[in-house]
Design an enzyme around this catalytic site. Sequence first.
Site, mmCIF file in Angstrom:
data_model
loop_
_atom_site.group_PDB
_atom_site.id
_atom_site.type_symbol
_atom_site.label_atom_id
_atom_site.label_comp_id
_atom_site.label_asym_id
_atom_site.label_seq_id
_atom_site.Cartn_x
_atom_site.Cartn_y
_atom_site.Cartn_z
ATOM 1 N N GLY A 1 0.799 -1.217 0.000
ATOM 2 C CA GLY A 1 0.000 0.000 0.000
ATOM 3 C C GLY A 1 0.835 1.272 0.000
ATOM 4 N N HIS A 2 0.127 2.397 -0.065
ATOM 5 C CA HIS A 2 0.799 3.693 -0.165
ATOM 6 C C HIS A 2 1.563 4.047 1.108
ATOM 7 C CE1 HIS A 2 -3.369 5.527 1.072
ATOM 8 N NE2 HIS A 2 -2.756 4.964 2.093
ATOM 9 N N ASN A 3 2.699 4.715 0.902
ATOM 10 C CA ASN A 3 3.565 5.205 1.978
ATOM 11 C C ASN A 3 4.171 4.110 2.845
ATOM 12 O OD1 ASN A 3 1.467 7.703 1.589
ATOM 13 N ND2 ASN A 3 3.518 8.415 2.125
#
Length: 348
Positions: A243-245
Amino acid sequence: MAIALTLSELAQWVDGDIVRGGLDLSLTGMASLDAAGPHDVSFLGNEKYHPQFLETKAAAVIVPRGVSDGPQGAALIAVDNPTLAFSVVVRHFAEATRKFSPGIHPKASVDPAAKLDPEKVRVCAGAVVMAGAVVGDGSDIGPNSVVGEDVIIGRDCHLMANVSIRERCVLGDRVHLQPGCVIGSDGYGYEFSGGRHVKIDQVGIVEIGDDVEIGANTTIDRARFGKTVVGEGTKIDNLVQIGHNVVIGKHCLIVALTGISGSTRIGNYVTIAGQVGIAGHITIGDKATLTGRAAVTTHLPGGIVYSGRPAIPFREDMKLRAHHRRLPKLIERVKKLEEELKVSKGGE
């Protein structure tokens, strides 16, 4: 055509000792013990394959130190780690057969504003390299792959068929992406407002370190802002979702069907087995190991093996499972005691 390898050359490459066999023995291929022929190299990496070892038709076998018996006529090279040594053999023959012919295929599309040297880079049919992209020397862009605007790809990278790298993402040197891999897709970010789910813009990038390998159909989301990071030397299997970050440290191993939710931080040398689920906004320490199907819902210190749902230290989880297996008998005992108690009270 494979490049022949002598037994003495092989012993040097794998830092092994020739136990048996002529120095100039010519080896032209590699195979498993049961499939190897009279010109192949094989290896004994696990004792359970010892019967196959004794019956192999291989010309040479890489064996653990201390092994001196073996099939009649087969040369033996003793090493500390036969599995790792055999990977040197595999690499030799794979590289000998790989056809890397620099140039841009007539059916590829390379924007004039992209930066690459056609004499040192290969762009295959159907591939697209967009404006501002930079591709390092020795890199290979596979069929139908897309390199987005302002993407940076380091030296000696290999993008196989149908890989997508979205705008501004960064790959280090010697990064290998298997078919269907997607780098920099939008993170899964929404806010509920006015009775509907409103998309949150994802404007960050993905940054991948040197010597990273990423499996087929794995997806790594771009950061909402800033970077999603995969550290140097990390190896990711097929069908993994990151997922993001998320920040993944150096030299981690992540096995198929794992899902890592946004903004999670994973330390260095972490091993994550198959089908592990990791919640968002948590931290996993260096050298932690997560066994298959573990569900991580809270911060985990490093240097510990975890299992279970939710993930807890392995030994603790094994004790709980043992107690769980005893429950049916315990329930029967309680029922029996209750019946005996009723009979006892009735007789008073």
